[in-house]
Scaffold this motif. Structure first.
Motif, PDB file in Angstrom:
ATOM      1  N   MET A 112       0.838  -1.367  -0.018  1.00 30.01           N
ATOM      2  CA  MET A 112       0.020  -0.098  -0.009  1.00 30.01           C
ATOM      3  C   MET A 112       0.982   1.240   0.014  1.00 30.01           C
ATOM      4  SD  MET A 112      -3.304  -0.804  -0.379  1.00 30.01           S
ATOM      5  CE  MET A 112      -4.168  -2.199  -0.164  1.00 30.01           C
ATOM      6  N   ARG A 113       1.930   1.398   0.584  1.00 32.35           N
ATOM      7  CA  ARG A 113       2.778   2.425   0.661  1.00 32.35           C
ATOM      8  C   ARG A 113       3.511   2.456  -0.778  1.00 32.35           C
ATOM      9  NH1 ARG A 113       5.054   1.665   6.833  1.00 32.35           N
ATOM     10  NH2 ARG A 113       3.316   3.075   7.795  1.00 32.35           N
ATOM     11  N   ARG A 114       3.760   1.431  -1.231  1.00 38.71           N
ATOM     12  CA  ARG A 114       4.561   1.564  -2.409  1.00 38.71           C
ATOM     13  C   ARG A 114       3.451   2.135  -3.523  1.00 38.71           C
ATOM     14  NH1 ARG A 114       5.887  -3.698  -2.980  1.00 38.71           N
ATOM     15  NH2 ARG A 114       7.581  -3.402  -1.474  1.00 38.71           N
ATOM     16  N   ARG A 115       2.117   1.472  -3.586  1.00 42.18           N
ATOM     17  CA  ARG A 115       1.362   2.134  -4.471  1.00 42.18           C
ATOM     18  C   ARG A 115       0.933   3.559  -4.235  1.00 42.18           C
ATOM     19  NH1 ARG A 115      -3.001  -2.849  -4.265  1.00 42.18           N
ATOM     20  NH2 ARG A 115      -1.699  -4.375  -5.498  1.00 42.18           N
ATOM     21  N   ALA A 116       0.767   4.041  -2.982  1.00 38.52           N
ATOM     22  CA  ALA A 116       0.808   5.320  -2.718  1.00 38.52           C
ATOM     23  C   ALA A 116       1.782   6.218  -3.072  1.00 38.52           C
ATOM     24  CB  ALA A 116       0.385   5.392  -1.034  1.00 38.52           C
ATOM     25  N   ARG A 117       2.960   6.004  -3.062  1.00 35.75           N
ATOM     26  CA  ARG A 117       4.219   6.533  -3.685  1.00 35.75           C
ATOM     27  C   ARG A 117       4.077   6.741  -4.951  1.00 35.75           C
ATOM     28  NH1 ARG A 117       7.376   4.363  -0.225  1.00 35.75           N
ATOM     29  NH2 ARG A 117       7.947   2.479  -1.579  1.00 35.75           N
ATOM     30  N   ALA A 118       3.881   5.663  -5.565  1.00 37.37           N
ATOM     31  CA  ALA A 118       3.775   5.654  -7.014  1.00 37.37           C
ATOM     32  C   ALA A 118       2.456   6.435  -7.578  1.00 37.37           C
ATOM     33  CB  ALA A 118       3.534   4.365  -7.587  1.00 37.37           C
ATOM     34  N   ALA A 119       1.609   6.622  -6.827  1.00 37.08           N
ATOM     35  CA  ALA A 119       0.380   7.442  -7.053  1.00 37.08           C
ATOM     36  C   ALA A 119       0.684   9.054  -6.886  1.00 37.08           C
ATOM     37  CB  ALA A 119      -0.831   7.082  -6.722  1.00 37.08           C
ATOM     38  N   GLY A 120       1.718   9.247  -6.050  1.00 38.99           N
ATOM     39  CA  GLY A 120       1.876  10.504  -5.730  1.00 38.99           C
ATOM     40  C   GLY A 120       0.844  10.975  -4.561  1.00 38.99           C
ATOM     41  N   LEU A 121       0.573   9.964  -3.785  1.00 36.75           N
ATOM     42  CA  LEU A 121      -0.398  10.540  -2.713  1.00 36.75           C
ATOM     43  C   LEU A 121       0.203  10.010  -1.128  1.00 36.75           C
ATOM     44  CD1 LEU A 121      -3.603   8.798  -4.328  1.00 36.75           C
ATOM     45  CD2 LEU A 121      -3.284  11.208  -3.923  1.00 36.75           C
ATOM     46  N   PRO A 122      -0.196  10.658  -0.204  1.00 37.25           N
ATOM     47  CA  PRO A 122      -0.112  10.162   1.129  1.00 37.25           C
ATOM     48  C   PRO A 122      -0.672   8.810   1.269  1.00 37.25           C
ATOM     49  CG  PRO A 122      -1.026  12.442   1.232  1.00 37.25           C
ATOM     50  CD  PRO A 122      -1.084  12.014  -0.334  1.00 37.25           C
ATOM     51  N   THR A 123      -0.377   7.969   2.166  1.00 37.13           N
ATOM     52  CA  THR A 123      -0.742   6.625   2.096  1.00 37.13           C
ATOM     53  C   THR A 123      -2.207   6.588   2.782  1.00 37.13           C
ATOM     54  OG1 THR A 123       1.354   5.821   2.794  1.00 37.13           O
ATOM     55  CG2 THR A 123      -0.416   4.387   3.275  1.00 37.13           C
ATOM     56  N   ARG A 124      -2.623   7.245   3.540  1.00 31.80           N
ATOM     57  CA  ARG A 124      -3.990   7.519   4.107  1.00 31.80           C
ATOM     58  C   ARG A 124      -4.831   7.758   3.054  1.00 31.80           C
ATOM     59  NH1 ARG A 124      -6.034   8.884   9.590  1.00 31.80           N
ATOM     60  NH2 ARG A 124      -3.978   8.207  10.241  1.00 31.80           N
ATOM     61  N   GLU A 125      -4.487   8.568   2.147  1.00 33.49           N
ATOM     62  CA  GLU A 125      -5.469   9.186   1.018  1.00 33.49           C
ATOM     63  C   GLU A 125      -5.592   7.918   0.057  1.00 33.49           C
ATOM     64  OE1 GLU A 125      -8.022  10.947  -1.618  1.00 33.49           O
ATOM     65  OE2 GLU A 125      -7.520  11.593   0.743  1.00 33.49           O
ATOM     66  N   TYR A 126      -4.257   6.992  -0.125  1.00 36.46           N
ATOM     67  CA  TYR A 126      -4.376   6.098  -1.103  1.00 36.46           C
ATOM     68  C   TYR A 126      -5.263   5.057  -0.453  1.00 36.46           C
ATOM     69  CZ  TYR A 126      -3.339   2.325  -3.976  1.00 36.46           C
ATOM     70  OH  TYR A 126      -3.549   1.344  -4.915  1.00 36.46           O
ATOM     71  N   LEU A 127      -5.333   4.820   0.829  1.00 37.57           N
ATOM     72  CA  LEU A 127      -6.056   3.837   1.354  1.00 37.57           C
ATOM     73  C   LEU A 127      -7.434   4.069   1.311  1.00 37.57           C
ATOM     74  CD1 LEU A 127      -4.269   2.665   4.568  1.00 37.57           C
ATOM     75  CD2 LEU A 127      -4.616   1.333   2.483  1.00 37.57           C
ATOM     76  N   ARG A 128      -7.704   5.578   1.371  1.00 36.44           N
ATOM     77  CA  ARG A 128      -9.217   6.157   1.269  1.00 36.44           C
ATOM     78  C   ARG A 128      -9.831   5.930   0.243  1.00 36.44           C
ATOM     79  NH1 ARG A 128     -11.791  11.098  -0.200  1.00 36.44           N
ATOM     80  NH2 ARG A 128     -13.462  11.491   1.328  1.00 36.44           N
ATOM     81  N   ARG A 129      -8.813   5.773  -1.072  1.00 36.18           N
ATOM     82  CA  ARG A 129      -9.085   5.611  -2.587  1.00 36.18           C
ATOM     83  C   ARG A 129      -9.647   4.263  -2.551  1.00 36.18           C
ATOM     84  NH1 ARG A 129      -6.383  10.204  -6.348  1.00 36.18           N
ATOM     85  NH2 ARG A 129      -6.811  12.000  -5.053  1.00 36.18           N
ATOM     86  N   GLU A 130      -8.646   3.428  -2.016  1.00 37.61           N
ATOM     87  CA  GLU A 130      -8.841   1.886  -2.195  1.00 37.61           C
ATOM     88  C   GLU A 130     -10.294   1.625  -1.655  1.00 37.61           C
ATOM     89  OE1 GLU A 130      -7.116  -0.976  -3.015  1.00 37.61           O
ATOM     90  OE2 GLU A 130      -6.004   0.355  -4.171  1.00 37.61           O
TER      91      GLU A 130
END
Length: 148
Positions: free
Chosen positions: A17-35
């Protein structure tokens, strides 16, 4: 998910999740929210059970979020339409909403993509820039191994 932080997830899930968030240019929390948003918007096989239960129990309210789920809902600022879909699925699965969300994030992380594998190679290259890795060859090999 007994904690609202990503640290409550297993280490392999956290790393993905952290790797995907970094690739998306998002904070991890925002990436998880989008997931979680994406999960709620995508129709899955369990929705047939949810639909059946709704038809068999008209007017039966969705289960209320437990304390852990409420913390997750608040931490990720999930609107009612998102968490209600997830709550209905959790009820159909006979597990708590917090456990359902945790399970789904773990499942998502386990469904690795070619892009996920390439991100791992990118991390290796960041640690040791002297390595020479042909990303296209790696991607082709992964696709071949997966039968894609």
């Amino acid at each position: 998910m007994t904690l609202t932080e990503i640290a409550a997830l297993p280490k392999p899930t956290t790393e993905v999740m952290r790797r995907r968030a970094r690739a998306a240019g998002l904070p991890t929390r925002e990436y998880l929210r989008r997931e979680l948003f994406a999960l709620a918007q995508r129709r899955i096989a369990l929705d047939g059970v949810v639909d059946f239960l709704a038809a068999e129990r008209p007017g039966h309210p969705s289960p209320a979020p437990d304390a852990d789920a409420a913390a997750v809902i608040h931490a990720y600022e999930l609107p009612a339409h998102v968490w209600s879909v997830l709550a209905d699925r959790a009820a159909a699965s006979a597990i708590s909403l917090a456990d359902y969300m945790r399970q789904e994030l773990i499942t998502s992380a386990r469904r690795s993509t070619v892009a996920d594998a390439l991100l791992e190679f990118d991390e290796v290259l960041e640690r040791d820039p002297s390595l020479v890795i042909d990303r296209e060859a790696v991607a082709a090999s992964i696709r071949y191994a997966r039968g894609e």
